[in-house]
Design a protein around this motif. Structure first.
Motif, PDB file in Angstrom:
ATOM      1  N   ILE A   1      96.910 106.809 -62.922  1.00 19.22           N
ATOM      2  CA  ILE A   1      96.638 108.059 -63.563  1.00 19.22           C
ATOM      3  C   ILE A   1      96.222 108.816 -62.273  1.00 19.22           C
ATOM      4  CG2 ILE A   1      95.728 109.384 -65.363  1.00 19.22           C
ATOM      5  CD1 ILE A   1      97.306 107.813 -66.842  1.00 19.22           C
ATOM      6  N   ALA A   2      95.184 108.365 -61.721  1.00 15.66           N
ATOM      7  CA  ALA A   2      94.673 109.140 -60.655  1.00 15.66           C
ATOM      8  C   ALA A   2      95.894 109.590 -59.425  1.00 15.66           C
ATOM      9  CB  ALA A   2      93.420 108.668 -60.000  1.00 15.66           C
TER      10      ALA A   2
ATOM     11  N   VAL B   1     106.594 115.872 -58.312  1.00 14.40           N
ATOM     12  CA  VAL B   1     107.252 115.495 -59.772  1.00 14.40           C
ATOM     13  C   VAL B   1     106.825 114.038 -60.140  1.00 14.40           C
ATOM     14  CG1 VAL B   1     108.978 117.426 -59.957  1.00 14.40           C
ATOM     15  CG2 VAL B   1     109.693 114.928 -59.297  1.00 14.40           C
ATOM     16  N   VAL B   2     106.435 113.852 -61.181  1.00 15.84           N
ATOM     17  CA  VAL B   2     106.029 112.476 -61.907  1.00 15.84           C
ATOM     18  C   VAL B   2     106.808 112.109 -62.993  1.00 15.84           C
ATOM     19  CG1 VAL B   2     104.044 111.042 -62.660  1.00 15.84           C
ATOM     20  CG2 VAL B   2     103.784 112.277 -60.339  1.00 15.84           C
ATOM     21  N   ALA B   3     107.396 111.012 -63.327  1.00 21.31           N
ATOM     22  CA  ALA B   3     107.859 110.802 -64.507  1.00 21.31           C
ATOM     23  C   ALA B   3     106.624 109.886 -65.369  1.00 21.31           C
ATOM     24  CB  ALA B   3     109.125 109.915 -64.562  1.00 21.31           C
ATOM     25  N   PHE B   4     106.472 110.443 -66.662  1.00 23.06           N
ATOM     26  CA  PHE B   4     105.427 109.867 -67.287  1.00 23.06           C
ATOM     27  C   PHE B   4     105.964 109.591 -68.837  1.00 23.06           C
ATOM     28  CE2 PHE B   4     104.077 113.653 -69.615  1.00 23.06           C
ATOM     29  CZ  PHE B   4     104.834 114.677 -68.873  1.00 23.06           C
ATOM     30  N   PRO B   5     105.278 108.834 -69.595  1.00 20.99           N
ATOM     31  CA  PRO B   5     105.780 108.717 -71.125  1.00 20.99           C
ATOM     32  C   PRO B   5     105.014 109.513 -71.866  1.00 20.99           C
ATOM     33  CG  PRO B   5     103.887 107.060 -70.580  1.00 20.99           C
ATOM     34  CD  PRO B   5     104.318 107.862 -69.100  1.00 20.99           C
TER      35      PRO B   5
ATOM     36  N   LEU C   1      96.852 111.999 -67.979  1.00 18.09           N
ATOM     37  CA  LEU C   1      97.424 112.685 -66.973  1.00 18.09           C
ATOM     38  C   LEU C   1      97.248 114.296 -66.787  1.00 18.09           C
ATOM     39  CD1 LEU C   1      99.255 112.494 -64.225  1.00 18.09           C
ATOM     40  CD2 LEU C   1     101.242 112.762 -65.904  1.00 18.09           C
ATOM     41  N   ILE C   2      97.339 114.905 -68.011  1.00 17.79           N
ATOM     42  CA  ILE C   2      97.081 116.469 -68.171  1.00 17.79           C
ATOM     43  C   ILE C   2      95.641 116.579 -67.812  1.00 17.79           C
ATOM     44  CG2 ILE C   2      97.058 118.549 -69.524  1.00 17.79           C
ATOM     45  CD1 ILE C   2      99.376 117.153 -71.159  1.00 17.79           C
ATOM     46  N   GLU C   3      94.750 115.709 -68.411  1.00 16.80           N
ATOM     47  CA  GLU C   3      93.306 115.900 -68.275  1.00 16.80           C
ATOM     48  C   GLU C   3      92.902 115.643 -66.792  1.00 16.80           C
ATOM     49  OE1 GLU C   3      90.334 115.650 -71.117  1.00 16.80           O
ATOM     50  OE2 GLU C   3      92.156 117.318 -71.076  1.00 16.80           O
TER      51      GLU C   3
ATOM     52  N   ASP D   1     108.923 110.794 -57.614  1.00 20.40           N
ATOM     53  CA  ASP D   1     107.802 110.571 -56.575  1.00 20.40           C
ATOM     54  C   ASP D   1     107.115 109.191 -57.356  1.00 20.40           C
ATOM     55  OD1 ASP D   1     108.312 112.191 -54.380  1.00 20.40           O
ATOM     56  OD2 ASP D   1     107.315 113.743 -55.865  1.00 20.40           O
ATOM     57  N   LEU D   2     107.000 109.031 -58.527  1.00 16.13           N
ATOM     58  CA  LEU D   2     106.321 107.959 -59.344  1.00 16.13           C
ATOM     59  C   LEU D   2     106.772 107.947 -60.767  1.00 16.13           C
ATOM     60  CD1 LEU D   2     103.900 106.024 -59.150  1.00 16.13           C
ATOM     61  CD2 LEU D   2     102.636 107.841 -59.884  1.00 16.13           C
ATOM     62  N   ILE D   3     107.151 106.691 -61.432  1.00 16.85           N
ATOM     63  CA  ILE D   3     107.489 106.509 -62.708  1.00 16.85           C
ATOM     64  C   ILE D   3     105.973 105.907 -63.343  1.00 16.85           C
ATOM     65  CG2 ILE D   3     108.603 105.613 -64.601  1.00 16.85           C
ATOM     66  CD1 ILE D   3     111.161 105.724 -62.277  1.00 16.85           C
ATOM     67  N   LEU D   4     105.463 106.451 -64.313  1.00 23.45           N
ATOM     68  CA  LEU D   4     104.244 105.657 -65.171  1.00 23.45           C
ATOM     69  C   LEU D   4     105.083 104.899 -66.174  1.00 23.45           C
ATOM     70  CD1 LEU D   4     101.526 108.371 -65.261  1.00 23.45           C
ATOM     71  CD2 LEU D   4     101.603 106.506 -63.626  1.00 23.45           C
ATOM     72  N   ASP D   5     104.759 103.840 -66.233  1.00 21.53           N
ATOM     73  CA  ASP D   5     105.352 102.930 -67.243  1.00 21.53           C
ATOM     74  C   ASP D   5     104.474 102.638 -68.384  1.00 21.53           C
ATOM     75  OD1 ASP D   5     106.848 101.146 -68.907  1.00 21.53           O
ATOM     76  OD2 ASP D   5     107.285  99.564 -67.357  1.00 21.53           O
ATOM     77  N   GLY D   6     104.685 103.397 -69.613  1.00 21.43           N
ATOM     78  CA  GLY D   6     103.834 103.326 -70.790  1.00 21.43           C
ATOM     79  C   GLY D   6     104.404 102.431 -71.803  1.00 21.43           C
ATOM     80  N   GLY D   7     105.624 101.528 -71.541  1.00 24.41           N
ATOM     81  CA  GLY D   7     106.385 101.020 -72.524  1.00 24.41           C
ATOM     82  C   GLY D   7     107.388 101.891 -73.205  1.00 24.41           C
ATOM     83  N   PRO D   8     108.014 101.396 -74.241  1.00 26.07           N
ATOM     84  CA  PRO D   8     109.172 102.354 -75.045  1.00 26.07           C
ATOM     85  C   PRO D   8     108.269 103.293 -75.968  1.00 26.07           C
ATOM     86  CG  PRO D   8     109.129 100.044 -75.686  1.00 26.07           C
ATOM     87  CD  PRO D   8     107.788 100.109 -74.803  1.00 26.07           C
ATOM     88  N   THR D   9     108.919 104.368 -75.925  1.00 26.01           N
ATOM     89  CA  THR D   9     108.381 105.554 -76.674  1.00 26.01           C
ATOM     90  C   THR D   9     108.399 105.432 -78.298  1.00 26.01           C
ATOM     91  OG1 THR D   9     110.403 106.813 -76.734  1.00 26.01           O
ATOM     92  CG2 THR D   9     108.835 107.171 -74.723  1.00 26.01           C
ATOM     93  N   GLU D  10     107.420 106.108 -78.935  1.00 24.23           N
ATOM     94  CA  GLU D  10     107.403 105.667 -80.439  1.00 24.23           C
ATOM     95  C   GLU D  10     108.359 106.675 -81.288  1.00 24.23           C
ATOM     96  OE1 GLU D  10     103.266 105.340 -82.044  1.00 24.23           O
ATOM     97  OE2 GLU D  10     103.008 103.585 -80.901  1.00 24.23           O
TER      98      GLU D  10
END
Ligand code: AMP
Ligand code: MG
Length: 310
Positions: free
Chosen positions: A7-8, A19-23, A122-124, A158-167
């Motif tokens: 996250i940091a 740019v960052v990909a995030f769940p 991420l926003i925080e 630049d980065l993909i954060l993997d938070g599992g499948p979206t709900e």
């Protein structure tokens, strides 16, 4: 799944204009600093998205939302209390902090507080509102897993954060609060019914007149590569080639078929992954049994219509 360190790292990238990909709970987003025109430009480049299609800004609080608009009406307050964090985007009059590059030149901005711990963290951590459309190329299927993002965008992010499948599984409901009556610009899993229970009658886009046209609502969108046929009860399956029939109620004679959930929440949660998988299996067609024409299915029906051959 996603560590504090990741996250940091992602927040540092956002702060430096990357740019960052995030769940999120809807689909994976392609995020950048919403206050930085150059960072916004990058999103459009990576997605190959037309500049006429405005981005949605993701916030971590009502206060952050209020800091981006000229007016925060009572209706926004009530909706945010009821549905945020969650899959409802509110369109309001933007203030000068929001660059016009983000809104396709409009004086309004779409805002939402996502219900995903990684998105909120991420926003925080970045201390910034984050502009994020879905993390896929324009007109292609939205990603609901980190793998879908990697398959679709590869090295472009630049980065993909993997938070599992979206709900939730499909894009947010978009509601405009800029006119005398609220207008539903895009249906989603926060249904018209649920909004009307709170605000009273709202208008649908088709009844709202030109002033409320929502740029970026392209009639072809959210599409698998495989031709998709949305079938009413009397319409036959395609005859040629090898395909798959996705049904929720009425199975048909088909070489291959897959039963879909009969509840809208579960159906939405699996829809895009099912279509991504069908694409990978190389069918000649995907036939989909049309869902019911009720308010709770409206978001799903909208995406299927846009994905389909007509
Ligand atoms: P998405 O592609 O899921 O990021 O959603 C973006 C869509 O939300 C746009 O293509 C528009 O249809 C809608 N939208 C976002 N911002 C606005 C706005 N300021 N006014 C009207 N519609 C908007
Ligand atoms: Mg999208």
């Amino acid at each position: 799944m996603v560590s504090r360190e990741q996250i940091a790292q992602a927040a540092a990238l956002i702060r430096s204009g990357r740019v960052v990909a995030f769940p999120t709970e809807t689909v994976y987003g392609l995020g950048a600093n919403a206050l930085d025109p150059t960072a916004i430009e990058r999103i459009y480049e990576v997605k190959r998205r037309p500049k006429t299609s405005p981005l949605i800004v993701h916030v971590s609080s009502v206060n952050m939302a209020r800091s981006l608009v000229t007016d925060w009406p009572d209706s926004a307050d009530r909706l945010a209390k009821a549905f945020w964090p969650g899959p409802l985007t509110l369109v309001l009059q933007k203030n000068d902090r929001i660059p016009v590059e983000l809104t396709a030149g409009l004086a309004t901005v779409g805002l939402r507080m996502p219900a995903h711990p990684v998105a909120l963290a991420l926003i925080e951590e970045s201390g910034l509102p984050i502009a994020a459309p879905s993390a896929n190329r324009f007109t292609q299927l939205s990603p609901t897993t980190a793998q879908h993002v990697a398959n679709g965008l590869g090295d472009a992010v630049d980065l993909i954060l993997d938070g599992g499948p979206t709900e939730v599984g499909i894009e947010s409901t978009v509601l405009s609060l800029t006119g005398s009556q609220p207008v539903l610009l895009r249906p989603g899993m926060v249904s018209r019914e649920a909004i009307e229970a709170l605000l009273g009658p709202i208008l649908l886009l088709e009844n709202a007149g030109d002033a409320h046209a929502s740029p970026g609502l392209h009639s072809k969108h959210y599409s698998p590569r495989t031709p998709l046929y949305l079938l009413g009860p009397a319409e036959p399956l395609p005859k040629l080639g090898r395909g798959i029939h996705l049904y929720w109620s009425n199975p048909r004679e088909a070489a291959e078929s897959q039963v879909m959930p009969a509840e809208p929440e579960k159906y939405a949660a699996t829809l895009y992954d099912t279509l991504h998988q069908a694409d990978l299996r190389g069918y000649d067609w995907i036939a989909v049994e049309a869902p019911p024409a009720t308010s709770v299915w409206a978001g799903i029906l909208d995406r299927l219509v846009r994905a389909s051959i007509r």
